[in-house]
Design a protein around this motif. Structure first.
Motif, PDB file in Angstrom:
ATOM      1  N   ASP A 148       0.986  -1.255  -0.022  1.00 45.56           N
ATOM      2  CA  ASP A 148       0.028  -0.045  -0.080  1.00 45.56           C
ATOM      3  C   ASP A 148       0.927   1.349   0.002  1.00 45.56           C
ATOM      4  OD1 ASP A 148      -1.714   1.915   0.362  1.00 45.56           O
ATOM      5  OD2 ASP A 148      -2.470   1.473   2.443  1.00 45.56           O
ATOM      6  N   PRO A 149       1.108   1.971  -1.077  1.00 44.53           N
ATOM      7  CA  PRO A 149       1.824   3.171  -1.055  1.00 44.53           C
ATOM      8  C   PRO A 149       1.625   4.239  -0.297  1.00 44.53           C
ATOM      9  CG  PRO A 149       1.121   2.500  -3.538  1.00 44.53           C
ATOM     10  CD  PRO A 149       0.453   1.661  -2.400  1.00 44.53           C
ATOM     11  N   GLY A 150       0.120   4.101   0.443  1.00 42.08           N
ATOM     12  CA  GLY A 150      -0.086   5.252   1.301  1.00 42.08           C
ATOM     13  C   GLY A 150       0.326   5.019   2.591  1.00 42.08           C
ATOM     14  N   ALA A 151       0.846   3.680   2.753  1.00 44.28           N
ATOM     15  CA  ALA A 151       1.463   3.039   4.020  1.00 44.28           C
ATOM     16  C   ALA A 151       2.494   3.720   4.415  1.00 44.28           C
ATOM     17  CB  ALA A 151       1.293   1.696   4.282  1.00 44.28           C
ATOM     18  N   SER A 152       3.353   4.437   3.462  1.00 46.29           N
ATOM     19  CA  SER A 152       4.605   5.164   3.623  1.00 46.29           C
ATOM     20  C   SER A 152       4.422   6.388   4.513  1.00 46.29           C
ATOM     21  CB  SER A 152       5.136   5.527   2.496  1.00 46.29           C
ATOM     22  OG  SER A 152       5.924   4.189   1.726  1.00 46.29           O
ATOM     23  N   GLY A 153       5.173   6.244   5.735  1.00 41.82           N
ATOM     24  CA  GLY A 153       5.037   7.433   6.451  1.00 41.82           C
ATOM     25  C   GLY A 153       3.795   7.666   7.443  1.00 41.82           C
ATOM     26  N   ARG A 154       3.140   6.436   7.439  1.00 41.63           N
ATOM     27  CA  ARG A 154       1.762   6.258   8.085  1.00 41.63           C
ATOM     28  C   ARG A 154       1.747   5.361   9.461  1.00 41.63           C
ATOM     29  NH1 ARG A 154      -2.959   4.375   4.676  1.00 41.63           N
ATOM     30  NH2 ARG A 154      -2.200   2.582   5.127  1.00 41.63           N
ATOM     31  N   LEU A 155       1.234   5.474  10.465  1.00 43.59           N
ATOM     32  CA  LEU A 155       1.116   4.662  11.320  1.00 43.59           C
ATOM     33  C   LEU A 155       0.508   3.501  11.243  1.00 43.59           C
ATOM     34  CD1 LEU A 155       1.331   6.895  14.819  1.00 43.59           C
ATOM     35  CD2 LEU A 155       3.045   5.951  13.232  1.00 43.59           C
ATOM     36  N   ARG A 156       0.767   2.402  11.679  1.00 40.82           N
ATOM     37  CA  ARG A 156       0.132   1.102  11.346  1.00 40.82           C
ATOM     38  C   ARG A 156      -1.477   1.161  12.055  1.00 40.82           C
ATOM     39  NH1 ARG A 156       0.288  -3.408  14.735  1.00 40.82           N
ATOM     40  NH2 ARG A 156       1.959  -2.549  15.614  1.00 40.82           N
ATOM     41  N   THR A 157      -2.403   0.676  11.136  1.00 42.01           N
ATOM     42  CA  THR A 157      -3.732   0.729  11.432  1.00 42.01           C
ATOM     43  C   THR A 157      -4.257  -0.921  11.507  1.00 42.01           C
ATOM     44  OG1 THR A 157      -4.599   0.560   9.088  1.00 42.01           O
ATOM     45  CG2 THR A 157      -4.216   2.754  10.461  1.00 42.01           C
ATOM     46  N   PHE A 158      -3.263  -1.909  11.644  1.00 37.35           N
ATOM     47  CA  PHE A 158      -3.971  -3.348  11.805  1.00 37.35           C
ATOM     48  C   PHE A 158      -2.849  -4.186  12.165  1.00 37.35           C
ATOM     49  CE2 PHE A 158      -1.820  -2.248   7.455  1.00 37.35           C
ATOM     50  CZ  PHE A 158      -0.941  -3.546   7.653  1.00 37.35           C
ATOM     51  N   GLY A 159      -2.932  -5.174  12.975  1.00 37.24           N
ATOM     52  CA  GLY A 159      -2.083  -6.223  13.396  1.00 37.24           C
ATOM     53  C   GLY A 159      -1.159  -6.958  12.626  1.00 37.24           C
ATOM     54  N   VAL A 160       0.103  -6.975  13.078  1.00 32.42           N
ATOM     55  CA  VAL A 160       1.218  -7.703  12.348  1.00 32.42           C
ATOM     56  C   VAL A 160       1.831  -8.741  13.086  1.00 32.42           C
ATOM     57  CG1 VAL A 160       1.622  -5.691  11.040  1.00 32.42           C
ATOM     58  CG2 VAL A 160       2.885  -5.953  13.301  1.00 32.42           C
ATOM     59  N   GLY A 161       2.575  -9.668  12.692  1.00 33.61           N
ATOM     60  CA  GLY A 161       3.285 -10.696  13.311  1.00 33.61           C
ATOM     61  C   GLY A 161       4.706 -10.330  13.197  1.00 33.61           C
ATOM     62  N   ILE A 162       5.552 -11.049  13.919  1.00 30.73           N
ATOM     63  CA  ILE A 162       6.889 -11.119  13.542  1.00 30.73           C
ATOM     64  C   ILE A 162       7.653 -12.517  13.199  1.00 30.73           C
ATOM     65  CG2 ILE A 162       9.341 -10.362  14.861  1.00 30.73           C
ATOM     66  CD1 ILE A 162       7.468  -7.996  14.565  1.00 30.73           C
ATOM     67  N   GLY A 163       8.204 -12.361  11.900  1.00 35.23           N
ATOM     68  CA  GLY A 163       8.627 -13.695  11.623  1.00 35.23           C
ATOM     69  C   GLY A 163       9.882 -14.395  12.638  1.00 35.23           C
ATOM     70  N   SER A 164       9.592 -15.560  12.837  1.00 32.49           N
ATOM     71  CA  SER A 164      10.518 -16.426  13.605  1.00 32.49           C
ATOM     72  C   SER A 164      10.601 -16.033  15.284  1.00 32.49           C
ATOM     73  CB  SER A 164      12.013 -16.388  13.179  1.00 32.49           C
ATOM     74  OG  SER A 164      12.178 -16.802  11.912  1.00 32.49           O
ATOM     75  N   SER A 165       9.308 -15.500  15.424  1.00 26.63           N
ATOM     76  CA  SER A 165       9.248 -14.962  17.056  1.00 26.63           C
ATOM     77  C   SER A 165       8.069 -15.222  17.430  1.00 26.63           C
ATOM     78  CB  SER A 165       9.551 -13.295  17.308  1.00 26.63           C
ATOM     79  OG  SER A 165       9.256 -13.042  18.239  1.00 26.63           O
ATOM     80  N   VAL A 166       7.820 -15.522  18.776  1.00 27.85           N
ATOM     81  CA  VAL A 166       6.653 -15.767  19.280  1.00 27.85           C
ATOM     82  C   VAL A 166       5.780 -14.316  19.953  1.00 27.85           C
ATOM     83  CG1 VAL A 166       6.989 -18.081  20.123  1.00 27.85           C
ATOM     84  CG2 VAL A 166       7.729 -16.159  21.732  1.00 27.85           C
ATOM     85  N   TYR A 167       6.506 -13.096  19.590  1.00 27.73           N
ATOM     86  CA  TYR A 167       6.156 -11.812  19.984  1.00 27.73           C
ATOM     87  C   TYR A 167       5.148 -11.305  18.986  1.00 27.73           C
ATOM     88  CZ  TYR A 167       6.114  -6.702  20.415  1.00 27.73           C
ATOM     89  OH  TYR A 167       5.736  -5.518  20.665  1.00 27.73           O
ATOM     90  N   THR A 168       4.123 -10.758  19.529  1.00 27.70           N
ATOM     91  CA  THR A 168       2.925 -10.180  18.756  1.00 27.70           C
ATOM     92  C   THR A 168       2.596  -8.676  19.246  1.00 27.70           C
ATOM     93  OG1 THR A 168       1.443 -12.242  18.609  1.00 27.70           O
ATOM     94  CG2 THR A 168       0.541 -10.459  18.304  1.00 27.70           C
ATOM     95  N   PRO A 169       3.158  -7.718  18.342  1.00 29.36           N
ATOM     96  CA  PRO A 169       2.905  -6.227  18.721  1.00 29.36           C
ATOM     97  C   PRO A 169       1.608  -5.903  19.069  1.00 29.36           C
ATOM     98  CG  PRO A 169       4.538  -6.772  16.916  1.00 29.36           C
ATOM     99  CD  PRO A 169       3.654  -7.832  17.029  1.00 29.36           C
ATOM    100  N   LEU A 170       1.503  -4.414  19.267  1.00 26.06           N
ATOM    101  CA  LEU A 170       0.191  -4.203  19.590  1.00 26.06           C
ATOM    102  C   LEU A 170      -0.759  -4.062  18.120  1.00 26.06           C
ATOM    103  CD1 LEU A 170       0.670  -0.807  21.648  1.00 26.06           C
ATOM    104  CD2 LEU A 170      -0.719  -2.870  22.343  1.00 26.06           C
ATOM    105  N   GLY A 171      -1.898  -4.058  18.171  1.00 27.12           N
ATOM    106  CA  GLY A 171      -2.955  -3.961  17.237  1.00 27.12           C
ATOM    107  C   GLY A 171      -3.983  -3.042  16.849  1.00 27.12           C
ATOM    108  N   MET A 172      -4.206  -2.368  18.205  1.00 26.22           N
ATOM    109  CA  MET A 172      -5.135  -1.390  17.948  1.00 26.22           C
ATOM    110  C   MET A 172      -4.602  -0.021  17.665  1.00 26.22           C
ATOM    111  SD  MET A 172      -7.519  -1.960  21.523  1.00 26.22           S
ATOM    112  CE  MET A 172      -8.411  -0.213  21.176  1.00 26.22           C
ATOM    113  N   PRO A 173      -5.118   0.680  16.595  1.00 22.70           N
ATOM    114  CA  PRO A 173      -4.451   1.842  16.155  1.00 22.70           C
ATOM    115  C   PRO A 173      -4.223   3.068  17.306  1.00 22.70           C
ATOM    116  CG  PRO A 173      -5.943   1.209  14.588  1.00 22.70           C
ATOM    117  CD  PRO A 173      -6.213   0.261  15.912  1.00 22.70           C
ATOM    118  N   GLN A 174      -5.415   3.317  18.155  1.00 22.07           N
ATOM    119  CA  GLN A 174      -5.233   4.075  19.228  1.00 22.07           C
ATOM    120  C   GLN A 174      -4.111   4.039  20.147  1.00 22.07           C
ATOM    121  OE1 GLN A 174      -7.697   2.385  18.186  1.00 22.07           O
ATOM    122  NE2 GLN A 174      -9.736   3.387  18.140  1.00 22.07           N
ATOM    123  N   GLN A 175      -3.795   2.764  20.556  1.00 24.56           N
ATOM    124  CA  GLN A 175      -2.792   2.342  21.461  1.00 24.56           C
ATOM    125  C   GLN A 175      -1.493   2.511  20.722  1.00 24.56           C
ATOM    126  OE1 GLN A 175      -3.694  -1.806  22.774  1.00 24.56           O
ATOM    127  NE2 GLN A 175      -3.568  -0.937  24.731  1.00 24.56           N
TER     128      GLN A 175
END
Length: 455
Positions: free
Chosen positions: A235-262
């Motif tokens: 998504d070209p519009g995602a450059s310079g914009r804070l994340r609005t959905f959840g993501v995972g980390i490859g080879s890790s058991v860590y899950t970052p925040l998913g709520m845009p407000q947080q």
């Protein structure tokens, strides 16, 4: 939690929760202390024996060098070159276990909230003194960015190449030099790899040329992301914009925040705390820890943190952090320690060692600051003979790349990648004042410069 861990070092046979509370001196409710201990158990740092009131807690036993042979096999000459602290080895052992046996964790708000700028510190006073001594340049009292501007052409190549290499980019140092200096895309490489390096070039120039105007603020970090992610996101519009959905980390058991407000809230808190930090090296390391941990952007977070770490160094004309020689595996394992354990010791070992390597690269009098590189000493004759052959034959960069790779294949596998990098570095460092050490005549050097496209 670090205080608890330190306290448990005194009790090899284990300690009760009452004993631990007394030994730590922490003013915690028993229930809160119990939660901290349970988290350490989940992380594999602490083990228990007994039940309920009779339960004892002790530090998990970690082999002295649990992954040494495996790392050597996987990474060759790059493995185990960083001297690790005891805590660093402990973290390395924990994050080297299969993901199936590592405890899944989410974002820990207290990891950021609990950090008090200029009261708490990831770096010790000794660490800061060492880094400050290494980072000294002759331009400390000059306007912001003076030193980086003087070495900009070399910094563009070094930092672009090393930061991209840590992302798995397969461009060589010479490939990177040709792309940045002449816009020449390497054969048999992907367009994404070329884009990644060119994005680094643009981002570094932004940091250096705007030294007086940028800092740890939303404008700087979002625009840094926009430059580094240009043409790389779905998504070209995602450059310079804070994340609005959840993501995972490859080879890790860590899950970052998913709520845009947080994400938005923690992003601003992170920048506020970073701005308050007085020491430039603590600032640099803080952003390298906290920004990837938060993962505020869809992707390209670690790249943003690596370049943002140079903002305070550039502002004070300290030697830049170009991640020279930093092994990709150790960098990743250090980040996993942050993600999954909220432990920074392994990553700090990598950071301090990496800064020392970078500072030595840019020091005016390299030999006065450190010991000669053992690898260069070991392969001194091979390196000298190859550089002499390349220059005296007036080889082009493409011709040189072929022969460098061919010569490297005659060496042990563990030394091949380092050999290519070392020869590339020497060729890029050649100038009118140092070529005689390779027994090259002035006329030969002139012909080679013309073939190389250098002024």
């Amino acid at each position: 939690m670090e205080v608890i861990r330190k306290a448990l070092e005194k009790f090899k046979d284990g300690a009760s929760i009452e004993t631990i509370k007394k030994a730590t001196g922490l003013d915690l409710e028993p229930r809160t202390l119990l939660r901290r201990l349970e988290k350490l158990v989940h992380q594999g740092v602490v083990t228990t024996s007994g039940r309920t009131r009779a339960m004892l807690y002790r530090l998990a036993k970690v082999p002295a060098q649990p992954t040494e042979e495996k790392d050597k096999a996987a990474n060759g000459a790059e493995a185990n070159i960083i001297p690790l602290s005891e805590e660093g080895r402990e973290i390395l052992a924990a994050v080297s276990r299969p993901t199936a046996v590592r405890h899944p964790v989410g974002y820990n708000i207290d990891f950021l909230h609990g950090y008090r700028p200029n009261v708490d510190s990831y770096l010790s006073p000794e660490d800061k003194r060492k880094l400050a001594e290494l980072g000294k340049t002759a331009k400390l009292n000059q306007p912001a960015g003076t030193y980086a501007k003087e070495i900009l052409q070399r910094l563009l190549i070094d930092l672009s190449w090393n930061s991209s290499r840590l992302e798995g980019n397969t461009y060589s140092l010479l490939d990177t030099q040709q792309l940045i200096s002449q816009g020449k895309v390497a054969d048999n490489k992907t367009a994404m790899e070329a884009q990644m390096i060119l994005n680094h070039k643009d981002a570094i120039e932004f940091i250096v040329q705007s030294a007086e105007e940028i800092g740890f603020n939303r404008y700087t970090i979002t625009n840094l992301h926009a430059l580094l992610s240009n043409n790389l996101l779905a998504d070209p519009g995602a450059s310079g914009r804070l994340r609005t959905f959840g993501v995972g980390i490859g080879s890790s058991v860590y899950t970052p925040l998913g709520m845009p407000q947080q994400i938005e809230e923690m992003f601003e808190i992170m920048l506020d705390k970073a701005r308050e930090i007085a020491d430039p090296f603590e600032q640099a390391f803080f952003i390298m820890v906290q920004l990837p941990y938060l993962q505020p952007f869809d992707d390209v977070n670690k790249r943003v943190s690596r370049l943002a770490a140079n903002i305070p160094l550039n502002r004070l004309n300290l030697a830049p952090l170009a991640f020279v020689d930093v092994p990709e595996d150790m960098y990743v394992k250090g980040m996993l320690g942050v993600y999954e354990l909220n432990r920074i010791e392994l990553f700090k070992d990598v950071f301090i060692w990496g800064y020392e390597r970078s500072a030595l690269r840019y020091a005016a009098l390299r030999q006065s600051l450190g010991e000669p590189d053992p690898f260069r000493l070991k392969y001194r004759d091979e390196i000298r003979a190859l550089i002499t052959e390349i220059v005296s034959s007036a080889m082009t960069p493409d011709e040189a790349a072929i022969i460098i790779n061919a010569k490297s294949l005659k060496l042990p596998m563990a030394a091949q990648r380092k050999f290519v990098e070392t020869v590339d570095t020497e060729l890029l460092s050649l100038h009118d004042g140092n070529f005689a050490r390779y027994y090259i005549r002035p006329a030969e050097f002139k012909r080679w410069k013309e073939a190389w496209g250098r002024k």
